[in-house]
Design a protein around this motif. Structure first.
Motif, PDB file in Angstrom:
ATOM      1  N   ARG A 269       0.824  -1.211   0.000  1.00  0.00           N
ATOM      2  CA  ARG A 269       0.000   0.000   0.000  1.00  0.00           C
ATOM      3  C   ARG A 269       0.858   1.260   0.000  1.00  0.00           C
ATOM      4  O   ARG A 269       0.321   2.367  -0.006  1.00  0.00           O
ATOM      5  CB  ARG A 269      -0.939  -0.006   1.210  1.00  0.00           C
ATOM      6  N   ARG A 270       2.152   1.093   0.018  1.00  0.00           N
ATOM      7  CA  ARG A 270       3.074   2.222  -0.004  1.00  0.00           C
ATOM      8  C   ARG A 270       3.629   2.367  -1.418  1.00  0.00           C
ATOM      9  O   ARG A 270       4.401   1.519  -1.885  1.00  0.00           O
ATOM     10  CB  ARG A 270       4.218   2.006   0.993  1.00  0.00           C
ATOM     11  N   PRO A 271       3.244   3.425  -2.156  1.00  0.00           N
ATOM     12  CA  PRO A 271       3.692   3.559  -3.554  1.00  0.00           C
ATOM     13  C   PRO A 271       5.206   3.546  -3.711  1.00  0.00           C
ATOM     14  O   PRO A 271       5.726   3.010  -4.698  1.00  0.00           O
ATOM     15  CB  PRO A 271       3.095   4.902  -3.976  1.00  0.00           C
ATOM     16  N   ARG A 272       5.922   4.114  -2.760  1.00  0.00           N
ATOM     17  CA  ARG A 272       7.385   4.124  -2.861  1.00  0.00           C
ATOM     18  C   ARG A 272       7.941   2.706  -2.902  1.00  0.00           C
ATOM     19  O   ARG A 272       8.891   2.414  -3.641  1.00  0.00           O
ATOM     20  CB  ARG A 272       7.989   4.882  -1.671  1.00  0.00           C
ATOM     21  N   PHE A 273       7.354   1.814  -2.108  1.00  0.00           N
ATOM     22  CA  PHE A 273       7.827   0.432  -2.102  1.00  0.00           C
ATOM     23  C   PHE A 273       7.518  -0.261  -3.426  1.00  0.00           C
ATOM     24  O   PHE A 273       8.323  -1.040  -3.937  1.00  0.00           O
ATOM     25  CB  PHE A 273       7.190  -0.332  -0.942  1.00  0.00           C
ATOM     26  N   VAL A 274       6.355  -0.008  -3.988  1.00  0.00           N
ATOM     27  CA  VAL A 274       5.964  -0.645  -5.252  1.00  0.00           C
ATOM     28  C   VAL A 274       6.933  -0.248  -6.363  1.00  0.00           C
ATOM     29  O   VAL A 274       7.391  -1.088  -7.153  1.00  0.00           O
ATOM     30  CB  VAL A 274       4.515  -0.286  -5.619  1.00  0.00           C
ATOM     31  N   TRP A 275       7.257   1.036  -6.439  1.00  0.00           N
ATOM     32  CA  TRP A 275       8.219   1.487  -7.443  1.00  0.00           C
ATOM     33  C   TRP A 275       9.573   0.804  -7.247  1.00  0.00           C
ATOM     34  O   TRP A 275      10.199   0.354  -8.205  1.00  0.00           O
ATOM     35  CB  TRP A 275       8.382   2.999  -7.377  1.00  0.00           C
ATOM     36  N   GLY A 276      10.029   0.749  -6.020  1.00  0.00           N
ATOM     37  CA  GLY A 276      11.306   0.093  -5.745  1.00  0.00           C
ATOM     38  C   GLY A 276      11.273  -1.395  -6.061  1.00  0.00           C
ATOM     39  O   GLY A 276      12.259  -1.959  -6.552  1.00  0.00           O
ATOM     40  N   TRP A 277      10.131  -2.041  -5.775  1.00  0.00           N
ATOM     41  CA  TRP A 277       9.988  -3.474  -6.056  1.00  0.00           C
ATOM     42  C   TRP A 277      10.099  -3.728  -7.554  1.00  0.00           C
ATOM     43  O   TRP A 277      10.766  -4.676  -7.988  1.00  0.00           O
ATOM     44  CB  TRP A 277       8.644  -3.965  -5.531  1.00  0.00           C
ATOM     45  N   LEU A 278       9.458  -2.909  -8.369  1.00  0.00           N
ATOM     46  CA  LEU A 278       9.518  -3.092  -9.821  1.00  0.00           C
ATOM     47  C   LEU A 278      10.947  -2.906 -10.337  1.00  0.00           C
ATOM     48  O   LEU A 278      11.420  -3.671 -11.196  1.00  0.00           O
ATOM     49  CB  LEU A 278       8.578  -2.105 -10.507  1.00  0.00           C
ATOM     50  N   ALA A 279      11.640  -1.899  -9.826  1.00  0.00           N
ATOM     51  CA  ALA A 279      13.030  -1.687 -10.245  1.00  0.00           C
ATOM     52  C   ALA A 279      13.912  -2.853  -9.818  1.00  0.00           C
ATOM     53  O   ALA A 279      14.806  -3.282 -10.567  1.00  0.00           O
ATOM     54  CB  ALA A 279      13.557  -0.376  -9.660  1.00  0.00           C
ATOM     55  N   THR A 280      13.663  -3.382  -8.621  1.00  0.00           N
ATOM     56  CA  THR A 280      14.448  -4.512  -8.139  1.00  0.00           C
ATOM     57  C   THR A 280      14.188  -5.760  -8.968  1.00  0.00           C
ATOM     58  O   THR A 280      15.103  -6.544  -9.240  1.00  0.00           O
ATOM     59  CB  THR A 280      14.124  -4.775  -6.662  1.00  0.00           C
ATOM     60  N   TRP A 281      12.932  -5.966  -9.368  1.00  0.00           N
ATOM     61  CA  TRP A 281      12.604  -7.105 -10.232  1.00  0.00           C
ATOM     62  C   TRP A 281      13.389  -7.029 -11.544  1.00  0.00           C
ATOM     63  O   TRP A 281      13.987  -8.008 -11.997  1.00  0.00           O
ATOM     64  CB  TRP A 281      11.104  -7.114 -10.517  1.00  0.00           C
ATOM     65  N   GLY A 282      13.406  -5.848 -12.160  1.00  0.00           N
ATOM     66  CA  GLY A 282      14.161  -5.691 -13.398  1.00  0.00           C
ATOM     67  C   GLY A 282      15.654  -5.878 -13.189  1.00  0.00           C
ATOM     68  O   GLY A 282      16.351  -6.458 -14.026  1.00  0.00           O
ATOM     69  N   PHE A 283      16.156  -5.393 -12.048  1.00  0.00           N
ATOM     70  CA  PHE A 283      17.579  -5.570 -11.738  1.00  0.00           C
ATOM     71  C   PHE A 283      17.932  -7.041 -11.616  1.00  0.00           C
ATOM     72  O   PHE A 283      18.981  -7.490 -12.084  1.00  0.00           O
ATOM     73  CB  PHE A 283      17.918  -4.814 -10.455  1.00  0.00           C
ATOM     74  N   GLY A 284      17.058  -7.835 -10.974  1.00  0.00           N
ATOM     75  CA  GLY A 284      17.320  -9.264 -10.856  1.00  0.00           C
ATOM     76  C   GLY A 284      17.367  -9.949 -12.212  1.00  0.00           C
ATOM     77  O   GLY A 284      18.277 -10.746 -12.498  1.00  0.00           O
ATOM     78  N   ALA A 285      16.401  -9.637 -13.075  1.00  0.00           N
ATOM     79  CA  ALA A 285      16.389 -10.237 -14.407  1.00  0.00           C
ATOM     80  C   ALA A 285      17.639  -9.856 -15.197  1.00  0.00           C
ATOM     81  O   ALA A 285      18.249 -10.697 -15.887  1.00  0.00           O
ATOM     82  CB  ALA A 285      15.129  -9.808 -15.151  1.00  0.00           C
ATOM     83  N   LEU A 286      18.058  -8.599 -15.094  1.00  0.00           N
ATOM     84  CA  LEU A 286      19.218  -8.127 -15.846  1.00  0.00           C
ATOM     85  C   LEU A 286      20.519  -8.716 -15.308  1.00  0.00           C
ATOM     86  O   LEU A 286      21.332  -9.257 -16.067  1.00  0.00           O
ATOM     87  CB  LEU A 286      19.272  -6.602 -15.789  1.00  0.00           C
ATOM     88  N   SER A 287      20.735  -8.620 -13.997  1.00  0.00           N
ATOM     89  CA  SER A 287      22.020  -9.036 -13.425  1.00  0.00           C
ATOM     90  C   SER A 287      22.236 -10.541 -13.558  1.00  0.00           C
ATOM     91  O   SER A 287      23.319 -10.993 -13.957  1.00  0.00           O
ATOM     92  CB  SER A 287      22.106  -8.608 -11.958  1.00  0.00           C
ATOM     93  N   TYR A 288      21.222 -11.342 -13.234  1.00  0.00           N
ATOM     94  CA  TYR A 288      21.409 -12.788 -13.321  1.00  0.00           C
ATOM     95  C   TYR A 288      21.405 -13.270 -14.770  1.00  0.00           C
ATOM     96  O   TYR A 288      22.028 -14.286 -15.097  1.00  0.00           O
ATOM     97  CB  TYR A 288      20.340 -13.500 -12.505  1.00  0.00           C
ATOM     98  N   GLY A 289      20.705 -12.555 -15.638  1.00  0.00           N
ATOM     99  CA  GLY A 289      20.816 -12.881 -17.053  1.00  0.00           C
ATOM    100  C   GLY A 289      22.229 -12.658 -17.571  1.00  0.00           C
ATOM    101  O   GLY A 289      22.796 -13.505 -18.275  1.00  0.00           O
ATOM    102  N   LEU A 290      22.824 -11.527 -17.218  1.00  0.00           N
ATOM    103  CA  LEU A 290      24.200 -11.264 -17.619  1.00  0.00           C
ATOM    104  C   LEU A 290      25.175 -12.243 -16.976  1.00  0.00           C
ATOM    105  O   LEU A 290      26.147 -12.674 -17.605  1.00  0.00           O
ATOM    106  CB  LEU A 290      24.591  -9.832 -17.234  1.00  0.00           C
TER     107      LEU A 290
END
Length: 538
Positions: A269-290
C-alpha cells in the motif's frame, strides 16, 4: 560506540556494531558466491559429455532450483524474523543452508542435486532478510544507508572471490567443489551469530501463513517451468500459466484473510515500495541474465575455465568498488538516480559487446562498465525498497525486495536459456547475441522506470521558492496590520499614526506581492476590544 538513539533504532556498542556489519556482509557474500558457483557450474556442465546431452533449459535448473524457494520464502522468512527474533531465524537459515551445501557436494543423482539446491535456497531465504533486518534494526538511522551499501557491495565481493578461485576449483577438482566454500563460510557465520544481539520482535503473536508461502512457492515454480519449457511444450504452457495465476491468486487471498500473512500487504500500500519493487525485479532479471551469459559466451569461444575466470574478474572488481562508492553518493543523487545511471551503463555495455566479433580490449572495457552498472543498481534498488518501509517492517521489506530480485533472476535465467537454445537472430553467436539484446531491452525498461520516478519526484521550483514564501509574506503583512491596528487603538488620539493609503501607492502592494491581484484582500483591521480604553492616560 555510543550513538544517539533515533526513532525506531537502538543504541549498540562498537563490538556489536562491527559484528552486525561483518555477519550481514558475510551472508550476502555467501549467497552471491553460491549463485556465481551455479552459473560457473552450468557453464562447465554445458561443455562436458554428460551435460552436453541435456538442454540448457534443464541445466539452468541448478540455479532455478535455489532461486524458487528463495523467492517464495523470502517474504515469509522476513515476517518470521520480525516476529520470532532476527538472530534466531538467521541461525536456523544458516544451518539449513550448510546442510543443503553438503548434500549438493555428496549426492550423485541429478534429481537429488536439484533437491539439495532447493534446500540451500530455503536456508538462504531465511538468512537474507534476517541479516539485513537485524543490521537495520540495531544500527542508528544515520548509519543505515552505509550499512545497506556494505551489505550490497559484499555481494560483488562474493562474486569476485568465486570467479577468481572458482575457475581453479572447477578445472582441478570438478564442478561440485564450487559449493565447498559456501559450506565453510556458512559454518563460520553460524559461530559468529553467538556475538550478535537477539534483535527486537514485533508485537504480533501467532503462526505465520504457511499455506500462503507454499502457494507462492508453487506459483513461482510453475512460472519458471513454463518459461523454460515454452519452446519444447508449445501451447501446453498456457495451462501452466493459468495454474501459476491461480496459485498466486490463492497466495494473495490468504494474505488478505490471514492474521500473519506470507505477504505483508501493508508494504504494497506504499507507492514508494511498489516502485522500488519493480526496479528490483528488473535488476534481478538483468544481473542474473548477464551472469549466465558471460561464462557461456567465453566458454563457447573455447577458452579454458581458468581464463574465463580471469575475464570475469574485472566485472566483479568494478561491482565491489562501485557499490562502496554508490553508498556515499546515494544521498546526493538519490536511489533512482543510481538506478537510472546503472541501467544506462549496463545497456550501453551490452550494445558495445554486440558490436564486437569476439573478446577484445573493448569487450574488456564493456565488462568493467557492466560491473559499474550493476554496482550502482544494487545499492540503488536496496535503498529504494528497504527504506520505503517502517522500522518494524525492515525484515519484511528486505524479504519482499529480495524476493523481487530472485523472481526476476529466475525469470531472467529461464528466458536467457530459451533464447540461447532457440535464437531469433542470425550468425555464429545468434543465441548469445539474442540474450544480450534481451538484456539491453531490460536495461531500457529499468531506466525508463527510474526516469519516470525521478521526474515525478522533481518539485516545481516556483512552488517551493516563490509561491510558498510569497504566501507567507502576505499572511505576515496581514497579521502585522492587525497588530498595528490593535496597538494604535491604545494610543491617544493625537499620537496615532495616520493610516496609509495604499490605493495612492499601488507599488507598495506590488512590491510585497506581485500576484496581489490574484489573492483575495483581507478586510482592513478594525479596533479590537481594547479600543474602549483609548484616550485614557495614567
Amino acid at each position: 560506540m555510543r550513538s544517539s538513539p533515533a526513532r525506531g533504532t537502538s543504541t549498540v556498542d562498537r563490538r556489536h556494531a562491527v559484528m552486525l556489519r561483518l555477519v550481514g556482509a558475510g551472508v550476502m557474500l555467501t549467497v552471491m558466491a553460491d549463485t556465481t558457483a551455479t552459473t560457473l557450474a552450468v557453464g562447465v556442465l554445458r561443455y562436458t559429455p554428460a551435460g552436453a546431452a541435456m538442454p540448457l533449459g534443464d541445466l539452468v535448473w541448478l540455479t532455478s532450483a535455489a532461486f524458487i524457494p528463495i523467492a517464495a520464502l523470502l517474504a515469509t522468512a522476513g515476517r518470521w524474523a520480525d516476529l520470532c527474533g532476527r538472530r534466531r531465524v538467521l541461525a536456523v537459515g544458516l544451518v539449513v543452508f550448510v546442510l543443503g551445501g553438503i548434500a549438493t557436494v555428496l549426492v550423485d543423482s541429478w534429481s537429488y542435486v536439484l533437491a539439495a539446491r532447493a534446500v540451500q535456497g530455503a536456508g538462504a531465504a531465511a538468512m537474507i532478510p534476517a541479516s539485513l533486518g537485524l543490521l537495520l534494526g540495531e544500527l542508528p538511522e544515520s548509519q543505515r544507508r552505509g550499512a545497506i551499501a556494505l551489505w550490497s557491495s559484499a555481494s560483488g565481493l562474493g562474486c569476485l572471490l568465486m570467479q577468481a578461485g572458482g575457475g581453479w576449483l572447477a578445472a582441478t577438482v570438478g564442478w561440485r567443489s564450487l559449493f565447498v566454500p559456501d559450506v565453510v563460510i556458512g559454518v563460520a557465520l553460524l559461530i559468529a551469530c553467538v556475538g550478535l544481539p537477539p534483535g527486537r520482535r514485533a508485537g504480533a503473536r501467532g503462526v505465520p501463513d504457511m499455506l500462503g508461502a507454499w502457494l507462492l512457492a508453487a506459483g513461482i515454480a510453475v512460472i519458471v517451468l513454463a518459461i523454460s519449457k515454452a519452446m519444447a511444450w508449445g501451447m501446453d504452457v498456457v495451462w501452466l500459466a493459468l495454474a501459476a495465476l491461480a496459485l498466486l491468486g490463492g497466495a494473495l487471498a490468504q494474505a488478505k484473510h490471514h492474521r500473519l500473512p506470507a505477504i505483508d500487504l501493508a508494504l504494497w500500500r506504499r507507492p514508494r515500495f511498489v516502485w522500488g519493487w519493480l526496479a528490483t525485479w528488473g535488476f534481478g532479471a538483468l544481473s542474473y541474465g548477464l551472469l549466465t551469459v558471460q561464462p557461456l559466451y567465453l566458454l563457447h569461444l573455447g577458452y579454458p575455465m581458468l581464463e574465463v575466470a580471469m575475464w570475469l574478474t574485472p566485472t566483479s572488481v568494478a561491482v565491489v568498488v562501485t557499490s562502496f562508492l554508490a553508498g556515499r553518493l546515494v544521498k546526493r543523487v538519490g536511489a533512482y538516480g543510481l538506478i537510472y545511471a546503472g541501467s544506462l551503463l549496463c545497456g550501453g555495455a551490452c550494445v558495445l559487446v554486440l558490436t564486437q566479433a569476439g573478446p577484445t580490449v573493448w569487450g574488456l572495457v564493456a565488462s568493467v562498465v557492466v560491473g559499474v552498472g550493476v554496482g550502482a543498481l544494487a545499492p540503488g534498488t536496496s535503498v529504494a525498497t528497504t527504506l520505503a518501509a517502517r522500522p518494524h517492517q525492515y525484515a519484511s521489506a528486505v524479504g519482499a525486495a529480495t524476493m523481487a530480485r530472485m523472481v526476476g533472476g529466475a525469470v531472467g535465467v529461464a528466458v536467457v536459456s530459451v533464447v540461447i537454445d532457440h535464437p531469433f537472430m542470425t550468425g555464429p553467436f545468434a543465441g548469445l547475441a539474442g540474450a544480450l539484446a534481451l538484456c539491453v531491452a531490460i536495461s531500457v525498461l529499468i531506466g525508463a522506470l527510474a526516469l519516470t520516478k525521478i521526474t515525478r519526484l522533481r518539485t516545481d521550483p516556483g512552488d517551493v521558492m516563490i509561491k510558498v514564501p510569497r504566501r507567507m509574506l502576505l499572511e505576515l503583512r496581514m497579521t502585522l496590520a492587525t497588530v498595528a491596528a490593535e496597538a494604535d487603538a491604545l494610543l491617544p488620539v493625537e499620537t496615532r499614526t495616520p493610516p496609509m493609503d495604499t490605493a495612492a501607492d499601488p507599488a507598495m502592494d506590488l512590491a510585497m506581492d506581485p500576484a496581489m491581484d490574484a489573492v483575495p484582500r483581507q478586510r482592513a483591521a478594525e479596533p479590537g476590544p481594547l479600543a474602549s480604553t483609548r484616550g485614557h492616560t495614567n
